[in-house]
Motif scaffolding. Structure first.
Motif, short mmCIF file in Angstrom:
data_model
loop_
_atom_site.label_atom_id
_atom_site.label_comp_id
_atom_site.label_asym_id
_atom_site.label_seq_id
_atom_site.Cartn_x
_atom_site.Cartn_y
_atom_site.Cartn_z
N ARG A 35 75.36 24.16 54.98
CA ARG A 35 75.19 25.46 54.32
C ARG A 35 76.16 25.52 53.14
N MET A 36 75.65 25.89 51.98
CA MET A 36 76.47 25.95 50.79
C MET A 36 77.16 27.30 50.69
N VAL A 37 78.33 27.30 50.08
CA VAL A 37 79.16 28.49 49.94
C VAL A 37 79.18 28.93 48.49
N ASP A 38 79.11 30.23 48.27
CA ASP A 38 79.19 30.78 46.92
C ASP A 38 80.63 30.63 46.42
N ILE A 39 80.84 29.76 45.43
CA ILE A 39 82.20 29.48 44.94
C ILE A 39 82.54 30.24 43.68
N ALA A 40 81.55 30.98 43.14
CA ALA A 40 81.79 31.76 41.92
C ALA A 40 81.01 33.06 42.02
N PRO A 41 81.49 34.00 42.83
CA PRO A 41 80.77 35.26 43.02
C PRO A 41 80.41 35.90 41.68
#
Length: 668
Positions: free
Chosen positions: A66-72
């Motif tokens: 699962r990928m994580v949002d690194i730049a909201p």
């Protein structure tokens, strides 16, 4: 993607690591945590998610994350994937609508505001029922199914308050279950992009360069000339090199050396009787690139050298210089392989203002097929004799299509063989050499000396560029003695060794670094009495009194014991308040660490070899998986001291005492 659309229902764009839209493969090694990134979004305000998928050479999806949002706010997602074997892998990114994320966001707002309360709770129950009922590839563990079904009961229990019912659907257990097995609607897949996976030494290793003829060389006073060292005498020094923890022993060319226009000391045009000449002036009546200089020994001696190195845990790299002395057999057998000038002479090598009258460069245009066939044969000779790495001299002066073909051929037959590009040249050429298949590359590190230069360069080579160009950091080479090391003595040599060994997974030193050889040839940034043109025996017993050899051994030991130091794309430069303090951190979380434990190493270096410097280093403990509200144990693995560090750390480095802090951070 659906027919007739350009981006799919859930757009997935700007996928990385991708070189030239997939024209060239990105690189990884077995066990490397590869950062996969993409921009994923959709119309409106509904939540989206993304998954990174790694597919093995047989076409089987081996791992996903699962990928994580690194730049909201910028819709940029990341996950790290770890390949488990060598070969030609692919990866892709899957974007999807996240109905649970959308419901959780909306329900929390509406229930709190008393808007559509029963409707929101009912929709949540239906959503979790659908999640719990999945089978097949989305099948969940019994424990996760039980968590979701209990949440459904809680959401429907009218005896509880709306907030209590909502809490059942938003519990940590529900979030964890759906984080592991999310509901993925409107699934959209990116293209599959290539990823070449090599063995770990292609990314992380320590090299030691030597001229074998200098090891054991002696001056015969009676004869009035030097006697060359041999491969056998060079092998006697291998235990010392292995004792410093080096993985690779790299030999400059061992081929026969020409007599015509042989160079004397310091590249002079006149050689005296007994001057050995440059090993880069390859070829004599004794043979060419597939032969051994007679004064060094025979192939039996070479095989014995390789065997001794292997017994000590090291591999052998050989310098490949595709050029010839005027006495090389190719000059008479294949005169069309060289450039003939208007006066009928063969053009020798030049790098103005330097001239190399003892070397003829190859011309790849007249008979490219013949040259390719011969060079491929030559490489095979050395592979058959145990060479597993090649340092290629000046590859940027040869056609790229030649290298692409050579590298592909060797890789197909011998995927274990590693090529290091010695191309101190323009960025476009260096980058393209890496993209077409060179496993590693020399870099501009040697000339990056100020705080700003070093910080910028560390960030550059560990960023997106690190997907194809694996940097090898060398403080010096046999041709380069940078100005910083001409004036800073032992302390300067220590600083550059620490930066090289810990700033990049691959690093190397040229023999004599342990003795702080720092006297330049006037007007040139190279050592006086360049070893390319003369014998240079050394008294290694003096190294113990200097101590650099002990530092080198300790640095290589740390690189082996800390998995974070064996990675490239996990480096982050840390802000410092002093213009001579450079700091960076290398972090590997427990999920991606071979030990199963998180590994975090912070390096703080004082670039000023004369003055004590002090200042603040800013740590983002939260980003390192540590609690910013509690001090962490900071163990200095160079000095043995232990401190308590927080988010802002005051450091003081006296160059007379220590050049750097190398700190292992551990949660209390």
């Amino acid at each position: 993607m659906s027919p007739g659309t350009s981006v799919g229902r859930i757009p997935v764009i700007d996928v990385s690591p991708v070189a030239e839209a997939g024209r060239f493969p990105a690189k990884a090694v077995v066990g490397e945590a590869v950062p996969v990134r993409a921009t994923v979004f959709r119309e409106g305000h509904d939540a989206v998610g993304a998954t990174a998928v790694l597919t093995d050479p047989s076409g089987i999806d081996r791992t996903s994350a699962r990928m994580v949002d690194i730049a909201p706010g910028l819709d940029r997602f990341e996950a790290r994937l770890v390949p488990t074997s060598t070969g030609d892998w692919t990866f892709r990114v899957e974007g999807w609508s996240d109905p649970y994320g959308t419901w959780a966001h909306d329900a929390a707002i509406k229930v709190e505001a008393g808007v559509d309360v029963e409707l929101m709770l009912t929709e949540g129950a239906l959503l979790l029922e659908r999640a719990a009922a999945r089978t097949g590839t989305d099948a969940m563990s019994r424990a996760s199914v039980r968590v979701l079904r209990e949440a459904v009961i809680g959401l429907r229990d009218v005896r509880d308050t709306p907030q209590e019912r909502l809490s059942a659907g938003l519990s940590d257990a529900v979030h964890a279950a759906l984080a592991a097995h999310p509901l993925r609607d409107m699934l959209t897949r990116s293209e599959a992009y290539p990823l070449t996976v090599d063995r770990p030494l292609a990314l992380a290793g320590s090299w030691y360069e030597l001229f074998p003829r200098s090891q054991g060389a002696r001056f015969d006073a009676a004869a009035g000339k030097w006697i060359s060292g041999t491969l056998r005498t060079a092998a006697l020094d291998l235990p010392r090199i292995a004792g410093m923890g080096f993985d690779v022993v790299y030999l400059t060319p061992v081929h026969p050396i020409g007599e015509t226009h042989r160079k004397g000391p310091n590249n002079s045009l006149f050689a005296d009787l007994g001057d050995p000449g440059s090993p880069y002036a390859i070829g004599s009546p004794a043979g060419g690139h597939d032969a051994i200089e007679p004064t060094l020994g025979t192939f039996d001696d070479f095989d014995a050298f390789v065997a001794t190195a292997r017994d000590l845990g090291m591999e052998v790299a050989l310098d490949i210089a595709l050029q010839c002395s005027p006495d090389h057999p190719w000059v008479t057998e294949h005169p069309d392989w060289f450039t003939t000038r208007a006066d009928g002479t063969i053009a020798y090598a030049e790098n103005p203002p330097k001239k190399y009258q003892d070397i003829y460069p190859l011309n790849f245009d007249n008979d490219p097929e013949g040259i390719y066939t011969e060079i491929r044969r030559v490489l095979q000779v050395w592979i058959d004799h145990g060479v597993t790495l090649f340092r290629v001299d000046n590859p940027h002066t040869k056609p790229l299509d030649f290298w692409a073909r050579i590298l592909a051929s060797v890789r197909a037959a011998h995927p274990e063989v590693i090529f290091l590009s010695e191309a101190f040249t323009r960025p476009a050429m260096m980058q393209t050499l890496a993209k077409i298949g060179f496993h590693q590359s020399y870099t501009y590190f040697t000339w990056r000396n100020t705080k700003e230069e070093i910080e910028e360069y560390l960030a550059e080579v560990s960023g997106e560029q690190g997907a194809w160009l694996r940097p090898a950091f060398w403080p010096t080479t046999h041709d380069i003695l940078p100005p910083y090391l001409q004036t800073t003595g032992v302390r300067g040599f220590a600083v550059r060794a620490i930066l090289a060994a810990l700033g990049s997974p691959t690093w190397g030193i040229y023999s004599g670094y342990e003795l702080v050889e720092d006297v330049p040839r006037p007007g040139v940034d190279e050592q006086i009495d360049n070893e390319k043109y003369e014998f240079k025996p050394r008294d290694w017993s003096k190294a113990d009194g200097i101590g650099i050899n002990l530092l080198l051994g300790r640095l290589n030991e740390l690189r082996r014991t800390h998995p974070a130091l064996q990675q490239l794309r996990n480096l982050r430069v840390l802000p410092t308040s002093d213009d001579a303090l450079v700091a960076f951190v290398k972090h590997l979380d427990a999920k991606h660490s071979p030990t199963g434990l998180a590994d975090t190493v912070v390096v703080v270096v004082n670039l000023d070899p004369w003055t004590t410097r002090e200042g603040i280093v800013e740590l983002d403990l939260h980003a390192l998986g540590l609690d910013p509200d509690h001090p962490v144990v900071a163990h200095d693995v160079l000095s043995g001291d232990t401190y308590e560090w927080g988010s802002s750390v005051w450091v003081r480095l006296d160059p007379m005492v220590r050049a750097a802090h190398v700190v292992h951070l551990v949660a209390p």
